[in-house]
Design an enzyme around this catalytic site. Structure first.
Site, PDB file in Angstrom:
ATOM      1  CD  GLU A   1       3.913   4.780 -20.096  1.00  0.00           C
ATOM      2  OE1 GLU A   1       3.627   5.710 -19.313  1.00  0.00           O
ATOM      3  OE2 GLU A   1       3.106   3.914 -20.473  1.00  0.00           O
TER       4      GLU A   1
ATOM      5  CG  ASP B   1       2.101 -17.182   8.060  1.00  0.00           C
ATOM      6  OD1 ASP B   1       1.651 -16.842   9.162  1.00  0.00           O
ATOM      7  OD2 ASP B   1       3.220 -16.847   7.619  1.00  0.00           O
TER       8      ASP B   1
END
Ligand code: ADE
Length: 230
Positions: free
Chosen positions: A114, A165
């Site tokens: 969690e 890129d």
């Protein structure tokens, strides 16, 4: 670059580190990845690394002890850039991949369960998320980061191939084509076939701008702002 990954599932990395560009980067010593299972640093007889939350509630919480002992077992951990992976972290972007690729030593903690015992956070420098969704653990997120960082390390791929890129200048990449010249009626634009470099550059820039404007309007806005400030 050296990357130490603190994980409960080191086997998940086997294929990713043993294929393609990352494999070559490791073979050519641009990159070293150490997988450290912090379960090995648990101190009780069941090797427990998680426990119930104080105050009650659903889910288990990652214990502080095993993580911190594993961290402190890493040589020179003090001078490394220490990162926690969590959906609460700041978004991982190409600019972050660039800045992390300049570091010599990264330590990445992959969570599970969690959440983390809050005290773990004080041993790390920053928290990163790879997107607004919740994974079962940080392992896949760390592999995404390692992949994006590795291709930016000097000598791993040609510098020119990441100068253009997507995201490197707030724009997406221009369209690419390769043989054949025509496929099922779709033709390669004539301008790319005539060898006129200035015209090709102009065409690429125009299409980079158009693609970014159509697909990522917020990114395009950012590009215009940065350009205006230059
Ligand atoms: N762990 C779980 N979900 C994650 C995410 N989106 N990014 C980074 N680490 C995570």
């Amino acid at each position: 670059m050296m990357i130490d990954v603190l994980t409960l599932f080191p086997d998940m990395y086997k294929n990713v580190l043993n294929e393609s560009i990352i494999k070559r980067a490791i073979e050519e010593k641009h990159l070293e990845v150490n997988l450290i299972n912090f379960r090995d640093f648990a101190e009780d007889k069941h090797d427990k690394v998680d426990d119930y939350p104080y105050g009650g509630g659903a889910g288990m919480v990652l214990k502080v002890g095993p993580v911190v002992r594993a961290l402190k077992s890493i040589e020179n951990y003090e001078s490394a850039k220490k990162i926690i992976l969590t959906p609460q972290g700041s978004p991982f972007k190409q600019s972050k991949a660039y800045s992390l690729s300049q570091e010599l030593h990264l330590i990445i903690l992959c969570g599970h369960y969690e959440g983390y015992d809050e005290r773990i956070r004080s041993y790390f420098d920053e928290e990163i998320s790879i997107g607004d969704f919740v994974l079962t653990g940080g392992e896949l997120a760390s592999m995404v980061m390692i992949d994006a960082i590795t291709r930016l390390l000097p000598g791993v791929i040609k510098q020119s191939s990441h100068q253009n890129d997507s995201f490197s200048n707030h724009l997406l990449e221009h369209p690419h084509y390769t043989r054949p010249r025509e496929f099922e009626g779709q033709k390669v634009p004539d301008v790319l076939l005539n060898g006129h470099h200035a015209k090709i550059e102009t065409w690429r820039k125009e299409h980079q701008l158009k693609k970014t404007k159509d697909k990522r309007p917020k990114l395009y806005k950012k590009y215009l702002e940065v350009k205006r400030d230059d």
